[in-house]
Design a protein around this motif. Structure first.
Motif, PDB file in Angstrom:
ATOM      1  N   GLY A   7       0.806  -1.219   0.000  1.00 45.81           N
ATOM      2  CA  GLY A   7       0.000   0.000   0.000  1.00 45.81           C
ATOM      3  C   GLY A   7       0.840   1.270   0.000  1.00 45.81           C
ATOM      4  O   GLY A   7       0.529   2.224   0.711  1.00 45.81           O
ATOM      5  N   VAL A   8       1.933   1.237  -0.746  1.00 48.14           N
ATOM      6  CA  VAL A   8       2.757   2.444  -0.906  1.00 48.14           C
ATOM      7  C   VAL A   8       2.795   2.778  -2.398  1.00 48.14           C
ATOM      8  O   VAL A   8       2.591   1.895  -3.234  1.00 48.14           O
ATOM      9  CB  VAL A   8       4.198   2.233  -0.378  1.00 48.14           C
ATOM     10  CG1 VAL A   8       4.224   2.100   1.125  1.00 48.14           C
ATOM     11  CG2 VAL A   8       4.853   1.026  -1.030  1.00 48.14           C
ATOM     12  N   PRO A   9       3.043   4.052  -2.747  1.00 47.93           N
ATOM     13  CA  PRO A   9       3.121   4.387  -4.178  1.00 47.93           C
ATOM     14  C   PRO A   9       4.302   3.674  -4.849  1.00 47.93           C
ATOM     15  O   PRO A   9       5.294   3.343  -4.176  1.00 47.93           O
ATOM     16  CB  PRO A   9       3.342   5.909  -4.185  1.00 47.93           C
ATOM     17  CG  PRO A   9       3.058   6.376  -2.809  1.00 47.93           C
ATOM     18  CD  PRO A   9       3.235   5.234  -1.887  1.00 47.93           C
ATOM     19  N   VAL A  10       4.173   3.457  -6.160  1.00 51.54           N
ATOM     20  CA  VAL A  10       5.259   2.810  -6.906  1.00 51.54           C
ATOM     21  C   VAL A  10       6.553   3.613  -6.746  1.00 51.54           C
ATOM     22  O   VAL A  10       7.646   3.038  -6.666  1.00 51.54           O
ATOM     23  CB  VAL A  10       4.871   2.665  -8.400  1.00 51.54           C
ATOM     24  CG1 VAL A  10       6.072   2.221  -9.232  1.00 51.54           C
ATOM     25  CG2 VAL A  10       3.741   1.659  -8.565  1.00 51.54           C
ATOM     26  N   SER A  11       6.424   4.942  -6.638  1.00 54.38           N
ATOM     27  CA  SER A  11       7.640   5.772  -6.513  1.00 54.38           C
ATOM     28  C   SER A  11       8.404   5.450  -5.218  1.00 54.38           C
ATOM     29  O   SER A  11       9.633   5.497  -5.192  1.00 54.38           O
ATOM     30  CB  SER A  11       7.275   7.252  -6.558  1.00 54.38           C
ATOM     31  OG  SER A  11       6.368   7.546  -5.516  1.00 54.38           O
ATOM     32  N   THR A  12       7.685   5.081  -4.156  1.00 57.05           N
ATOM     33  CA  THR A  12       8.357   4.710  -2.899  1.00 57.05           C
ATOM     34  C   THR A  12       9.099   3.385  -3.075  1.00 57.05           C
ATOM     35  O   THR A  12      10.234   3.223  -2.607  1.00 57.05           O
ATOM     36  CB  THR A  12       7.315   4.582  -1.766  1.00 57.05           C
ATOM     37  OG1 THR A  12       6.582   5.787  -1.695  1.00 57.05           O
ATOM     38  CG2 THR A  12       7.971   4.292  -0.431  1.00 57.05           C
ATOM     39  N   VAL A  54       1.599 -10.867   7.308  1.00 59.43           N
ATOM     40  CA  VAL A  54       2.403 -10.277   8.385  1.00 59.43           C
ATOM     41  C   VAL A  54       2.665  -8.803   8.073  1.00 59.43           C
ATOM     42  O   VAL A  54       2.540  -7.927   8.951  1.00 59.43           O
ATOM     43  CB  VAL A  54       3.732 -11.056   8.557  1.00 59.43           C
ATOM     44  CG1 VAL A  54       4.651 -10.363   9.550  1.00 59.43           C
ATOM     45  CG2 VAL A  54       3.456 -12.484   8.999  1.00 59.43           C
ATOM     46  N   ALA A  55       2.997  -8.527   6.807  1.00 60.74           N
ATOM     47  CA  ALA A  55       3.232  -7.128   6.402  1.00 60.74           C
ATOM     48  C   ALA A  55       1.973  -6.300   6.628  1.00 60.74           C
ATOM     49  O   ALA A  55       2.041  -5.169   7.138  1.00 60.74           O
ATOM     50  CB  ALA A  55       3.644  -7.083   4.935  1.00 60.74           C
ATOM     51  N   GLY A  56       0.830  -6.881   6.263  1.00 61.64           N
ATOM     52  CA  GLY A  56      -0.438  -6.175   6.447  1.00 61.64           C
ATOM     53  C   GLY A  56      -0.686  -5.847   7.910  1.00 61.64           C
ATOM     54  O   GLY A  56      -1.113  -4.737   8.253  1.00 61.64           O
ATOM     55  N   VAL A  57      -0.380  -6.798   8.806  1.00 61.66           N
ATOM     56  CA  VAL A  57      -0.588  -6.578  10.243  1.00 61.66           C
ATOM     57  C   VAL A  57       0.372  -5.501  10.750  1.00 61.66           C
ATOM     58  O   VAL A  57      -0.028  -4.606  11.521  1.00 61.66           O
ATOM     59  CB  VAL A  57      -0.361  -7.901  11.020  1.00 61.66           C
ATOM     60  CG1 VAL A  57      -0.379  -7.663  12.522  1.00 61.66           C
ATOM     61  CG2 VAL A  57      -1.430  -8.915  10.642  1.00 61.66           C
ATOM     62  N   PRO A  98       6.786   2.273   4.439  1.00 62.84           N
ATOM     63  CA  PRO A  98       8.051   2.098   3.690  1.00 62.84           C
ATOM     64  C   PRO A  98       9.049   1.192   4.419  1.00 62.84           C
ATOM     65  O   PRO A  98       9.817   0.471   3.775  1.00 62.84           O
ATOM     66  CB  PRO A  98       8.598   3.526   3.575  1.00 62.84           C
ATOM     67  CG  PRO A  98       7.410   4.404   3.714  1.00 62.84           C
ATOM     68  CD  PRO A  98       6.496   3.707   4.673  1.00 62.84           C
ATOM     69  N   ALA A  99       9.021   1.213   5.769  1.00 57.87           N
ATOM     70  CA  ALA A  99       9.939   0.336   6.512  1.00 57.87           C
ATOM     71  C   ALA A  99       9.542  -1.129   6.317  1.00 57.87           C
ATOM     72  O   ALA A  99      10.413  -2.009   6.201  1.00 57.87           O
ATOM     73  CB  ALA A  99       9.924   0.696   7.991  1.00 57.87           C
ATOM     74  N   VAL A 100       8.235  -1.391   6.270  1.00 59.92           N
ATOM     75  CA  VAL A 100       7.777  -2.765   6.021  1.00 59.92           C
ATOM     76  C   VAL A 100       8.157  -3.179   4.597  1.00 59.92           C
ATOM     77  O   VAL A 100       8.555  -4.324   4.353  1.00 59.92           O
ATOM     78  CB  VAL A 100       6.248  -2.873   6.251  1.00 59.92           C
ATOM     79  CG1 VAL A 100       5.751  -4.276   5.927  1.00 59.92           C
ATOM     80  CG2 VAL A 100       5.909  -2.506   7.689  1.00 59.92           C
ATOM     81  N   LEU A 101       8.065  -2.227   3.681  1.00 60.80           N
ATOM     82  CA  LEU A 101       8.512  -2.486   2.308  1.00 60.80           C
ATOM     83  C   LEU A 101       9.989  -2.906   2.310  1.00 60.80           C
ATOM     84  O   LEU A 101      10.371  -3.902   1.671  1.00 60.80           O
ATOM     85  CB  LEU A 101       8.323  -1.216   1.467  1.00 60.80           C
ATOM     86  CG  LEU A 101       9.147  -1.108   0.183  1.00 60.80           C
ATOM     87  CD1 LEU A 101       8.553  -1.989  -0.892  1.00 60.80           C
ATOM     88  CD2 LEU A 101       9.231   0.332  -0.299  1.00 60.80           C
ATOM     89  N   GLY A 102      10.820  -2.159   3.042  1.00 63.64           N
ATOM     90  CA  GLY A 102      12.251  -2.474   3.118  1.00 63.64           C
ATOM     91  C   GLY A 102      12.487  -3.846   3.716  1.00 63.64           C
ATOM     92  O   GLY A 102      13.323  -4.620   3.227  1.00 63.64           O
TER      93      GLY A 102
END
Lengths: 450, 222
Positions: free
Chosen positions: A172-177, A375-378, A388-392
């Motif tokens: 749920g982050v923009p593609v640019s992130t 898990v990321a969703g939670v 963004p930290a979960v993305l990383g």
């Protein structure tokens, strides 16, 4: 009590996937329904229901990713049929064949390009069908040959447009992130891959054998099944090989095909779907004779549906899982538990999640293409870490499971094609992918948590 | 004429075939050579065979190897699903190593007997052939012989005026090593033919019609 029930359901789901009692996608669908029911969602209704929110709205949640997968698979199939990837490998072997390390680095670069176009086993096949036997023939050991293709695909992952779309949709982050993080992750993955090749080549040395393997197409092993009589019609792969034989090597300018989508998306900020379509058109125009262009385009598109079917099914299930863990009942139940066990100190974040890296293997709970998406969703819905930290975190884990997971299709295919067990590939690559993941976690801290 | 389908017919075809044709077949099996012209493959095969024989003749007149690799034998590990590994040469900075797999040599001996070449391929001859084959790889790796093979093959991949860049031909070193081993071991029947016969048995699942395919435990693999 609700949280305990959900965690128990998740544990059962992991067990079903680990023991292969159920395919991952089916297990995730059942898990989604179970989580929704335990969280107290009604079976039907407009808002927050099992059938309406989880099944109906969850299934197409990653639709943009699915379209990107189909187009990436189309481009990959076209690159295979037009001989673009095999021509690249052949040229590398001809120029650097005396030095196994040089050939391995060349195949690594081709694998990066293939991994940036499409993922999983199709990417491994693109680079590996010619690349793995070529590496073995010049003296690279089979384990390192398979590992080279795998680390190459993983190094291409941060540049893969499909992966950008998936992480954007799932987290749920923009593609640019996603782009911002992955472009910084790329040099880390590149360095990790190069370190693997150079260190392992030095450790294992060059190997030359007097060995005889089952001839391809003999029907005695490999992917072919059953003996074929002399008059049996050729299968699809043989027909594709015959077409490649007639055409010969792809022209030099067609070899730029894998760069087209990346250049368009990165350099000119063209959206993902048109970038991939432009790659398809470029491949058709440069590598396929004009009179065969439309028939080749249609044939490879239909084959792409076959290639894209497994990940698309998986993404339908992941969409449902994401919808389930984001239900209000699930969020309120899981947030206190996850908050209690998630480190708030940035460096503790690195330490804890570095230790948890093996949980991304064997379809474990930190696998983003499985329960890890939940898990990321939670982690996000509970407000434990910024998105963004979960993305990383998940992108870092993606580097491990993309190379070292013995249940990943690309790992299974590459290892078996090289004649080694997937577990051996895991043992060979995991010190490097683990280090890459830790570096990714450190990058996450610097970018989003300090 | 229809293609031979039984193992006996395959053995007969291999017995009749010339070495350069069998060697060209081996090259054609490499995915890197997919789509290559048959005449070109045959020319490369012939050049590699000539080179290997010359290497053996030159080697016969040279003093003994002062830094010979460590040689070991393993009773198992040569017969793997879909693969027969007779010998391997590993070049490391710590030192070179040659491993001979006796279960695979026994399998090769059964194939040779079934093909009618049993007198050529005794147990001792097979072992010597395998060691010579790996020694040839070692010679190609050290001391400029690899470059000489490139010149012999003359596969020009880039030409800029008088400058010609010769490319590597995957599998040619293997053919040269077979030719070297044949000459060194004094064999009438080439190891290229034995290799083709073993490949035929793998395609037919076993050296004789009533045999099961080789499926012992996979051995250590680097």
């Amino acid at each position: 009590m609700t949280a305990f029930g959900i965690l128990l359901a998740m544990a059962v789901g992991v067990g079903l996937m680990l023991t292969r009692r159920l395919p991952t996608a089916f297990a995730l669908v059942l898990l989604s329904v179970a989580i929704a029911l335990i969280a107290g969602a009604p079976l039907t209704g407009e808002e927050g229901s099992v059938l309406g929110t989880v099944v109906q709205e969850g299934a197409p949640r990653l639709a943009a990713t699915m379209v990107a997968i189909l187009l990436g698979s189309w481009l990959g199939t076209l690159m295979s049929e037009a001989g673009i990837a095999s021509t690249l490998v052949r040229k590398i072997v001809e120029f650097g064949g005396e030095r196994p390390s040089l050939v391995a680095i060349g195949v690594f670069v081709v694998a990066i390009l293939c991994g940036s176009i499409t993922g999983s086993a199709p990417a491994a096949m693109l680079a590996g069908v010619v690349g793995i036997p070529a590496m073995i023939a010049v003296g690279v050991t089979p384990t390192v040959a398979a590992g080279t293709v795998l680390v190459g695909i993983a190094a291409g992952l941060p540049l893969e447009l499909i992966n950008w779309q998936f992480l954007s949709d799932a987290i749920g982050v923009p593609v640019s992130t996603v782009q911002h993080f992955q472009l910084r992750m790329f040099p880390i993955a590149l360095a990790g891959g190069l370190a693997y090749i150079l260190v392992e080549m030095r450790r294992k040395g060059a190997r030359h054998t007097w060995a005889v393997r089952v001839p391809a197409g003999s029907g005695a092993g490999g992917e072919e099944t059953g003996d074929k009589g002399a008059g049996a019609p050729p299968n699809r792969r043989e027909r594709a090989a015959e077409r490649r034989r007639r055409r010969g090597d792809a022209p030099w300018y067609a070899l730029a095909t894998p760069l087209v989508p990346i250049v368009l998306a990165l350099g000119l900020e063209v959206p993902i779907v048109p970038s991939l379509l432009a790659g398809v058109v470029f491949a058709l125009v440069t590598a396929v004779p004009w009179r065969e262009a439309s028939s080749t385009a249609l044939r490879t598109l239909y084959r792409a549906f076959d290639v894209a079917a497994p990940p698309i099914v998986l993404f339908i299930a992941i969409g449902m899982l994401l919808a389930a863990v984001n239900l209000p009942g699930a969020v309120s139940a899981l947030t206190p538990v996850v908050t209690a066990i998630s480190p708030s100190n940035p460096w503790l974040f690195v330490l804890v999640f570095a230790v948890l890296v093996p949980l991304a293997l064997y379809r474990g709970p930190m696998n983003i293409f499985g329960l890890g998406a939940g898990v990321a969703g939670v982690l996000i819905s509970g407000g434990i870490y910024p998105a963004p930290a979960v993305l990383g975190l998940m992108a870092s884990y993606g580097q491990v499971l993309g190379v070292s997971d013995p249940t990943s299709t690309q790992t299974v295919w590459s290892s078996q094609y090289a004649g080694v067990r997937p577990e051996r590939s895991m043992l060979s690559t995991i010190p490097y992918t683990w280090a890459v993941a830790v570096a990714g976690l450190v990058l996450t801290v610097f970018l989003y948590l300090l | 004429m229809s293609a031979p389908t039984t193992l006996a017919e395959q053995y007969a075809r291999i017995t009749r075939a010339r070495d350069e044709d069998l060697a060209a077949d081996l090259l054609a099996l490499t995915p890197t050579h997919e789509g290559r012209d048959r005449d070109r493959l045959r020319a490369w095969a012939a050049a590699a065979l000539r080179f290997g024989e010359r290497m053996a003749d030159e080697d016969a007149g040279e003093p003994g190897d002062t830094a010979a690799p460590e040689v070991s034998e393993r009773a198992t590990g040569g017969l793997r699903p879909g693969e027969v590994l007779l010998a391997e040469f590993v070049h490391r900075s710590a030192g070179d190593r040659v491993v001979v797999y006796t279960d695979a040599l026994d399998y090769a001996r059964r194939v040779a007997r079934a093909a009618g070449w049993g007198r050529d391929y005794t147990r001792a001859a097979l072992r010597e052939t395998a060691l010579s084959h790996e020694h040839a790889h070692r010679m190609l790796l050290h001391g400029g012989r690899g470059r000489s093979l490139l010149r012999e093959l003359d596969h020009v991949v880039l030409s800029l005026g008088p400058l010609r860049l010769r490319g590597h031909v995957v599998g040619a070193d293997e053919i040269a090593a077979h030719a070297y081993a044949r000459r060194r071991a004094g064999l009438r029947r080439s190891p290229v033919a034995l290799t083709a016969a073993i490949a035929a048995t793998l395609a037919h699942r076993g050296p004789e019609p009533d045999r099961t395919p080789p499926r012992t435990s996979p051995g250590e693999c680097p």
